[in-house]
Write a protein that holds these residues in place. Structure first.
Motif, PDB file in Angstrom:
ATOM      1  N   GLU A   1       0.908  -1.004  -0.091  1.00 38.00           N
ATOM      2  CA  GLU A   1      -0.087  -0.153   0.128  1.00 38.00           C
ATOM      3  C   GLU A   1       0.839   1.315   0.049  1.00 38.00           C
ATOM      4  OE1 GLU A   1      -3.556  -2.495   2.322  1.00 38.00           O
ATOM      5  OE2 GLU A   1      -2.683  -0.536   3.017  1.00 38.00           O
TER       6      GLU A   1
ATOM      7  N   ARG B   1       1.352  -7.609   0.513  1.00 46.80           N
ATOM      8  CA  ARG B   1       0.710  -7.083   1.613  1.00 46.80           C
ATOM      9  C   ARG B   1       1.430  -7.530   2.947  1.00 46.80           C
ATOM     10  NH1 ARG B   1      -4.509  -5.566   2.658  1.00 46.80           N
ATOM     11  NH2 ARG B   1      -5.822  -6.611   4.079  1.00 46.80           N
TER      12      ARG B   1
ATOM     13  N   ARG C   1      -3.937  -8.110  11.496  1.00 43.90           N
ATOM     14  CA  ARG C   1      -4.682  -9.175  12.503  1.00 43.90           C
ATOM     15  C   ARG C   1      -3.924  -9.459  13.680  1.00 43.90           C
ATOM     16  NH1 ARG C   1      -6.948  -7.117   9.113  1.00 43.90           N
ATOM     17  NH2 ARG C   1      -8.265  -7.622   7.572  1.00 43.90           N
TER      18      ARG C   1
ATOM     19  N   HIS D   1      -3.809   3.470   4.902  1.00 41.12           N
ATOM     20  CA  HIS D   1      -4.006   2.328   4.302  1.00 41.12           C
ATOM     21  C   HIS D   1      -4.419   2.658   2.688  1.00 41.12           C
ATOM     22  CE1 HIS D   1      -3.700  -1.362   7.255  1.00 41.12           C
ATOM     23  NE2 HIS D   1      -3.857  -0.238   7.987  1.00 41.12           N
ATOM     24  N   THR D   2      -4.330   1.760   1.808  1.00 43.78           N
ATOM     25  CA  THR D   2      -5.181   1.919   0.608  1.00 43.78           C
ATOM     26  C   THR D   2      -5.718   0.654   0.264  1.00 43.78           C
ATOM     27  OG1 THR D   2      -3.010   1.227  -0.326  1.00 43.78           O
ATOM     28  CG2 THR D   2      -3.753   3.581  -0.651  1.00 43.78           C
ATOM     29  N   ALA D   3      -6.789   0.505  -0.493  1.00 46.65           N
ATOM     30  CA  ALA D   3      -7.393  -0.839  -0.618  1.00 46.65           C
ATOM     31  C   ALA D   3      -7.382  -1.400  -1.762  1.00 46.65           C
ATOM     32  CB  ALA D   3      -9.167  -0.299  -0.452  1.00 46.65           C
ATOM     33  N   ILE D   4      -7.568  -2.758  -1.931  1.00 46.63           N
ATOM     34  CA  ILE D   4      -7.127  -3.503  -3.221  1.00 46.63           C
ATOM     35  C   ILE D   4      -8.080  -3.349  -3.891  1.00 46.63           C
ATOM     36  CG2 ILE D   4      -7.153  -6.092  -3.799  1.00 46.63           C
ATOM     37  CD1 ILE D   4      -6.474  -6.929  -0.845  1.00 46.63           C
ATOM     38  N   ARG D   5      -9.449  -3.043  -3.862  1.00 45.89           N
ATOM     39  CA  ARG D   5     -10.408  -2.727  -4.913  1.00 45.89           C
ATOM     40  C   ARG D   5     -10.716  -1.458  -5.146  1.00 45.89           C
ATOM     41  NH1 ARG D   5     -14.572  -7.197  -6.083  1.00 45.89           N
ATOM     42  NH2 ARG D   5     -13.556  -9.147  -5.408  1.00 45.89           N
TER      43      ARG D   5
ATOM     44  N   VAL E   1     -12.144   3.712   8.737  1.00 41.73           N
ATOM     45  CA  VAL E   1     -12.875   2.777   9.501  1.00 41.73           C
ATOM     46  C   VAL E   1     -12.667   3.100  11.102  1.00 41.73           C
ATOM     47  CG1 VAL E   1     -12.743   0.258  10.586  1.00 41.73           C
ATOM     48  CG2 VAL E   1     -12.024   0.680   8.056  1.00 41.73           C
TER      49      VAL E   1
ATOM     50  N   HIS F   1     -17.175  -0.008  13.013  1.00 45.67           N
ATOM     51  CA  HIS F   1     -16.710  -1.492  13.319  1.00 45.67           C
ATOM     52  C   HIS F   1     -17.828  -1.904  14.516  1.00 45.67           C
ATOM     53  CE1 HIS F   1     -14.115  -3.898  11.081  1.00 45.67           C
ATOM     54  NE2 HIS F   1     -13.298  -3.175  11.125  1.00 45.67           N
TER      55      HIS F   1
ATOM     56  N   GLU G   1      -8.472   4.573   4.777  1.00 49.57           N
ATOM     57  CA  GLU G   1      -8.091   4.162   3.387  1.00 49.57           C
ATOM     58  C   GLU G   1      -8.081   5.382   2.465  1.00 49.57           C
ATOM     59  OE1 GLU G   1      -8.313  -0.109   4.521  1.00 49.57           O
ATOM     60  OE2 GLU G   1      -7.838   1.022   3.060  1.00 49.57           O
TER      61      GLU G   1
ATOM     62  N   PHE H   1     -14.144  -4.643   1.323  1.00 48.15           N
ATOM     63  CA  PHE H   1     -12.794  -5.668   1.630  1.00 48.15           C
ATOM     64  C   PHE H   1     -13.168  -6.923   1.178  1.00 48.15           C
ATOM     65  CE2 PHE H   1     -11.041  -1.694   3.160  1.00 48.15           C
ATOM     66  CZ  PHE H   1     -11.376  -1.569   4.457  1.00 48.15           C
TER      67      PHE H   1
HETATM   68  O1  LIG Z   1      -8.674  -3.896   0.496  1.00 48.33           O
HETATM   69  C1  LIG Z   1      -8.682  -4.745   1.142  1.00 48.33           C
HETATM   70  O2  LIG Z   1      -9.262  -5.836   0.989  1.00 48.33           O
HETATM   71  C2  LIG Z   1      -8.175  -4.353   2.647  1.00 48.33           C
HETATM   72  C3  LIG Z   1      -7.565  -3.167   2.806  1.00 48.33           C
HETATM   73  C4  LIG Z   1      -7.081  -3.015   4.110  1.00 48.33           C
HETATM   74  O3  LIG Z   1      -5.988  -3.311   4.407  1.00 48.33           O
HETATM   75  N1  LIG Z   1      -7.808  -2.727   5.090  1.00 48.33           N
HETATM   76  C5  LIG Z   1      -7.617  -2.901   6.400  1.00 48.33           C
HETATM   77  C6  LIG Z   1      -8.870  -2.589   7.182  1.00 48.33           C
HETATM   78  C7  LIG Z   1      -8.626  -2.503   8.730  1.00 48.33           C
HETATM   79  C8  LIG Z   1      -9.862  -2.240   9.467  1.00 48.33           C
HETATM   80  O4  LIG Z   1     -10.876  -3.009   9.341  1.00 48.33           O
HETATM   81  O5  LIG Z   1      -9.774  -1.375  10.284  1.00 48.33           O
HETATM   82  C9  LIG Z   1      -7.340  -4.198   6.773  1.00 48.33           C
HETATM   83  O6  LIG Z   1      -7.837  -5.094   6.135  1.00 48.33           O
HETATM   84  O7  LIG Z   1      -6.526  -4.476   7.542  1.00 48.33           O
END
Ligand SMILES: O=C(O)CCC(=O)N[C@@H](CCC(=O)O)C(=O)O
Ligand SMILES: [Zn+2]
Length: 346
Positions: free
Chosen positions: A66, A106, A114, A160-164, A173, A201, A224, A320
């Motif tokens: 990212e 990634r 996680r 972050h940046t997102a995959i899609r 978030v 969340h 993101e 995501f």
């Molecule tokens: O684009 C994706 O699938 C994931 C992008 C990303 O890394 N998003 C974070 C979000 C974390 C959260 O829920 O606060 C992640 O998936 O770790």
């Protein structure tokens, strides 16, 4: 072992020492700012006087591919080292996973986002370098926030940046608040950061931003900022407003006019966090379906082995989606829009 300090580029230095474990070093710039290199990828700027009473953590590269947030932090760190920016706030920059940057992925062994809030210690005896790094990063953030009175504003933007693709290019978030209200000022600061859309969340997670909320009582957010792209392929003009707001936070603190009104903020509530439990997990929509795409009640979203997963209400949208996550990890979130007036905001 002490390394030449200060070196001319902290990101390059951090990528050369990708798993850290270095001895802390500090220096004082001509403008009176103390710079502490706590470790590879961990650098703190202490103004001569923390006039703004803002303690700000900016993390990037929790996911190594990212790159736009990494470029933003690299530019800010370099500008502070060259004294082109003079901080009024304490700022801790974290380049979280230099090893993942070096392989352009990634993560190297395990998804670092996680592994926080004890995720690094789950699974008997499972130890890897991302787990050790996540635990070390928790320590740096804890010590950074603990070093000043709790009266300071504590903020953590995990960039972050997102995959899609996404129907909302930039969104944040908002981690579970353990029953505490949401912050109107933080929502307005996010809107000023060019991030007018927020996802709430619904429970605890093992993400970096939730760690700062839950363990450090900070205002923490996963932010993101756009789409995953290789270095050199980011259109940095798309991040200009975000970067200038980060500069304002660093040089003026959070009491800057968090300009946009709340009315411009869009909020979504996470409905479900759906994990992959089977080897044969498949999404029922193509890779080019964007984040925040809504579905109709009864639409098949995915199959987890023989278990079908349906949209449960009209307008339930996906976020995501990723069928390639490890077994037991989150394969997608579903969300529904929620009106601001229905939220506990102070
Ligand atoms: O684009 C994706 O699938 C994931 C992008 C990303 O890394 N998003 C974070 C979000 C974390 C959260 O829920 O606060 C992640 O998936 O770790
Ligand atoms: Zn990420």
């Amino acid at each position: 072992m002490l390394h030449s300090w200060p070196h001319d580029n902290f990101l390059a230095f951090s990528r050369q020492h990708e798993w850290g474990g270095l001895t802390a070093q500090s220096t004082t710039l001509n403008n009176g700012v103390t710079v502490i290199q706590h470790d590879s990828g961990v650098i703190e700027f202490q103004p001569a006087e923390n006039i703004a009473k803002l303690d700000l953590v900016l993390s990037c590269a929790v996911h190594g591919d990212e790159t736009a947030p990494i470029e933003i932090c690299d530019e800010l760190i370099s500008a502070l080292m060259r004294e082109e920016l003079v901080p009024q706030s304490r700022v801790l920059f974290l380049i979280a996973n230099p090893a993942a940057i070096n392989v352009g992925r990634r993560f190297v062994e395990e998804n670092m986002n996680r592994l926080f809030s004890g995720g690094h210690s789950q699974g008997a005896g499972l130890v890897n370098r991302e787990r050790k790094r996540a635990k070390a990063l928790e320590g740096f953030v804890t010590d950074f926030f603990a070093a000043t009175p709790s009266s300071h504003t504590r903020m953590h933007y995990d960039l972050h940046t997102a995959i899609r693709d996404s129907k909302h290019e930039k969104f944040a978030v908002y981690p579970y608040q353990n029953g505490k209200p949401y912050s109107a000022e933080q929502l307005r600061l996010l809107a000023a950061l060019d991030v007018p859309v927020v996802l709430l969340h619904e429970g605890p997670t093992t993400t970096f931003s939730y760690f700062s909320v839950n363990s450090c009582q900070a205002h923490g957010f996963t932010v993101e900022l756009g789409k995953v792209r290789p270095f050199g392929e980011n259109d940095m003009s798309r991040f200009a407003k975000t970067k200038s707001q980060l500069i304002a936070l660093i040089t003026q603190g959070a009491n800057i006019a968090a300009a946009p009104e709340l009315s411009g903020v869009q909020v979504y509530q996470v409905q479900r966090s759906i994990n992959r439990t089977q080897d044969d997990f498949q999404l029922n929509f193509p890779d080019d379906v964007a984040n925040f795409t809504p579905f109709k009640q009864g639409d098949l979203l995915a199959r987890d082995g023989s278990e079908p997963i349906y949209a449960e209400q009209d307008g339930e949208a996906i976020i995501f989606p990723n069928a390639k996550v490890a077994i037991g990890q989150r394969a997608l979130l579903t969300v529904m829009p929620v009106a601001l007036q229905h939220l506990n905001i102070v």
